[in-house]
Scaffold this motif. Sequence first.
Motif, PDB file in Angstrom:
ATOM      1  N   ASP A 164       0.835  -1.193   0.000  1.00  0.00           N
ATOM      2  CA  ASP A 164       0.000   0.000   0.000  1.00  0.00           C
ATOM      3  C   ASP A 164       0.871   1.245   0.000  1.00  0.00           C
ATOM      4  N   GLU A 165       0.242   2.347  -0.299  1.00  0.00           N
ATOM      5  CA  GLU A 165       0.938   3.628  -0.250  1.00  0.00           C
ATOM      6  C   GLU A 165       0.619   4.285   1.094  1.00  0.00           C
ATOM      7  N   GLU A 166       1.543   4.204   2.030  1.00  0.00           N
ATOM      8  CA  GLU A 166       1.365   4.812   3.349  1.00  0.00           C
ATOM      9  C   GLU A 166       1.931   6.225   3.320  1.00  0.00           C
ATOM     10  N   MET A 167       1.073   7.192   3.576  1.00  0.00           N
ATOM     11  CA  MET A 167       1.479   8.592   3.478  1.00  0.00           C
ATOM     12  C   MET A 167       1.624   9.201   4.867  1.00  0.00           C
ATOM     13  N   ILE A 168       2.725   9.934   5.061  1.00  0.00           N
ATOM     14  CA  ILE A 168       3.030  10.526   6.360  1.00  0.00           C
ATOM     15  C   ILE A 168       3.236  12.035   6.198  1.00  0.00           C
ATOM     16  N   PRO A 169       2.943  12.819   7.252  1.00  0.00           N
ATOM     17  CA  PRO A 169       3.118  14.272   7.175  1.00  0.00           C
ATOM     18  C   PRO A 169       4.571  14.662   7.445  1.00  0.00           C
ATOM     19  N   VAL A 170       5.141  15.433   6.542  1.00  0.00           N
ATOM     20  CA  VAL A 170       6.540  15.844   6.681  1.00  0.00           C
ATOM     21  C   VAL A 170       6.660  17.338   6.388  1.00  0.00           C
ATOM     22  N   ALA A 171       7.756  17.889   6.844  1.00  0.00           N
ATOM     23  CA  ALA A 171       8.080  19.291   6.572  1.00  0.00           C
ATOM     24  C   ALA A 171       9.547  19.487   6.935  1.00  0.00           C
ATOM     25  N   SER A 172      10.071  20.653   6.638  1.00  0.00           N
ATOM     26  CA  SER A 172      11.413  20.983   7.109  1.00  0.00           C
ATOM     27  C   SER A 172      11.335  21.415   8.568  1.00  0.00           C
ATOM     28  N   LYS A 173      12.436  21.260   9.292  1.00  0.00           N
ATOM     29  CA  LYS A 173      12.467  21.689  10.694  1.00  0.00           C
ATOM     30  C   LYS A 173      12.247  23.200  10.788  1.00  0.00           C
ATOM     31  N   VAL A 174      12.794  23.946   9.810  1.00  0.00           N
ATOM     32  CA  VAL A 174      12.617  25.396   9.791  1.00  0.00           C
ATOM     33  C   VAL A 174      11.126  25.735   9.695  1.00  0.00           C
ATOM     34  N   PHE A 175      10.412  25.025   8.817  1.00  0.00           N
ATOM     35  CA  PHE A 175       8.982  25.271   8.649  1.00  0.00           C
ATOM     36  C   PHE A 175       8.229  24.944   9.939  1.00  0.00           C
ATOM     37  N   ARG A 287      10.065 -11.069 -11.025  1.00  0.00           N
ATOM     38  CA  ARG A 287       8.823 -11.074 -10.251  1.00  0.00           C
ATOM     39  C   ARG A 287       9.061 -11.589  -8.846  1.00  0.00           C
ATOM     40  N   ASN A 288       9.760 -12.720  -8.718  1.00  0.00           N
ATOM     41  CA  ASN A 288      10.009 -13.303  -7.395  1.00  0.00           C
ATOM     42  C   ASN A 288      10.860 -12.372  -6.540  1.00  0.00           C
ATOM     43  N   TRP A 289      11.864 -11.771  -7.156  1.00  0.00           N
ATOM     44  CA  TRP A 289      12.729 -10.839  -6.415  1.00  0.00           C
ATOM     45  C   TRP A 289      11.936  -9.611  -5.973  1.00  0.00           C
ATOM     46  N   LEU A 290      11.102  -9.075  -6.862  1.00  0.00           N
ATOM     47  CA  LEU A 290      10.325  -7.882  -6.555  1.00  0.00           C
ATOM     48  C   LEU A 290       9.338  -8.145  -5.426  1.00  0.00           C
ATOM     49  N   LEU A 291       8.662  -9.294  -5.446  1.00  0.00           N
ATOM     50  CA  LEU A 291       7.706  -9.619  -4.384  1.00  0.00           C
ATOM     51  C   LEU A 291       8.427  -9.777  -3.045  1.00  0.00           C
ATOM     52  N   GLU A 292       9.639 -10.316  -3.079  1.00  0.00           N
ATOM     53  CA  GLU A 292      10.424 -10.440  -1.837  1.00  0.00           C
ATOM     54  C   GLU A 292      10.793  -9.069  -1.285  1.00  0.00           C
ATOM     55  N   GLU A 293      11.208  -8.153  -2.175  1.00  0.00           N
ATOM     56  CA  GLU A 293      11.540  -6.796  -1.739  1.00  0.00           C
ATOM     57  C   GLU A 293      10.303  -6.086  -1.193  1.00  0.00           C
ATOM     58  N   ALA A 294       9.160  -6.325  -1.818  1.00  0.00           N
ATOM     59  CA  ALA A 294       7.916  -5.695  -1.358  1.00  0.00           C
ATOM     60  C   ALA A 294       7.523  -6.209   0.016  1.00  0.00           C
ATOM     61  N   ARG A 295       7.736  -7.499   0.277  1.00  0.00           N
ATOM     62  CA  ARG A 295       7.446  -8.037   1.616  1.00  0.00           C
ATOM     63  C   ARG A 295       8.316  -7.364   2.668  1.00  0.00           C
ATOM     64  N   THR A 296       9.571  -7.120   2.329  1.00  0.00           N
ATOM     65  CA  THR A 296      10.469  -6.411   3.250  1.00  0.00           C
ATOM     66  C   THR A 296       9.953  -5.006   3.519  1.00  0.00           C
ATOM     67  N   GLU A 297       9.477  -4.340   2.471  1.00  0.00           N
ATOM     68  CA  GLU A 297       8.928  -2.986   2.635  1.00  0.00           C
ATOM     69  C   GLU A 297       7.719  -2.995   3.558  1.00  0.00           C
ATOM     70  N   ARG A 298       6.856  -3.986   3.414  1.00  0.00           N
ATOM     71  CA  ARG A 298       5.638  -4.035   4.231  1.00  0.00           C
ATOM     72  C   ARG A 298       5.950  -4.289   5.700  1.00  0.00           C
ATOM     73  N   THR A 299       7.015  -5.020   5.992  1.00  0.00           N
ATOM     74  CA  THR A 299       7.337  -5.376   7.379  1.00  0.00           C
ATOM     75  C   THR A 299       8.387  -4.463   7.992  1.00  0.00           C
ATOM     76  N   ASP A 300       8.868  -3.477   7.225  1.00  0.00           N
ATOM     77  CA  ASP A 300       9.891  -2.574   7.745  1.00  0.00           C
ATOM     78  C   ASP A 300       9.279  -1.692   8.829  1.00  0.00           C
ATOM     79  N   PRO A 301       9.967  -1.514   9.979  1.00  0.00           N
ATOM     80  CA  PRO A 301       9.404  -0.685  11.054  1.00  0.00           C
ATOM     81  C   PRO A 301       9.306   0.775  10.646  1.00  0.00           C
ATOM     82  N   GLU A 302       8.429   1.475  11.325  1.00  0.00           N
ATOM     83  CA  GLU A 302       8.240   2.909  11.050  1.00  0.00           C
ATOM     84  C   GLU A 302       9.543   3.672  11.252  1.00  0.00           C
TER      85      GLU A 302
END
Length: 307
Positions: A164-175, A287-302
């Motif tokens: 999925d596309e998980e969207m987070i709020p970001v900005a510069s520290k100055v802002f 395909r197999n490599w890409l699905l493996e990388e995607a699984r890593t992305e899904r389980t990566d901590p915040e």
Amino acid sequence: MKRAFVPPADALIAFETAARHGSFTRAAEELHLTQGAISKQVRQLEDRLGVELFRRVRQRIVLTDAGRLYLHEIRGPLLDLTAATRQVMSYAGSEDVLNLAVLPTFGTRWLAPRLGDFQKRFPKAGLNISVRLQPFDFGAEPFDGAIHHGDPVWAGAIAEPLFDEEMIPVASKVFRDRHDIATPADLVKAPRLQLSTRPLAWRQWFDQAGVAADTAFQGSRFDQFGMMSEAAINHLGAALLPKFFVRHELAAGRLIRLFDISIAQRSAYYFVYPENRTLRPVVSTFRNWLLEEARTERTDPETMLPS
């Protein structure tokens, strides 16, 4: 295709080059031929077609109406032929080549940094990668697969979910400091950046945060994540961006995550490929490599919030 209606490639190239430069001499310089050779090839082409393509005016050449029409019609096929030749040449040194269509942001920020790992694991696999923004007909395009964002709907293709596309709020520290942003409610009055293809994103985020925001749709609007990210880095506003997109900016401190509140878009990223073709080994391997990388992305901590 009747050969009688297909002029020699050298004559077509000579004509296109001369028309582009408006000069036989400059065409000869580009093609490493003599001016006389270019003039002869164009004259032979005119004789074959039975029409005059150029008017010779003293030391100049000017396209006739027929010449302008012919140039318009042949330029595309010549470019296609050049691209096809380069693509075939890329097969040299590879056991097999994957022709892949990707979205620009996904390709630049997520896929490209990982391709080194793919090449290490499968050094004999070649890659041809092009950008495509919309679904296309696999029967009419020379692609083995594509990265798609949206719904898992693609005519004549199988769509396998990546993440999925998980969207987070970001900005510069100055802002953040300039606008005294300490709570989600503080973002209601602060400048926000909008993405044209995700018009409901801020409304969804404020709902998730439990904040009423009648101004959720206000803010400078951008067509692409890349431009919006640069605007946020340069203190123009707060932005909702995919987590995978801003990982490096967060690590480098160019952006900070404002709050530990995210939204997941209903749409997702998919790997799609033709349903009526047997996957070649290189496509199956990717395909197999890409699905493996995607699984890593899904389980990566915040990514941790800044202090």
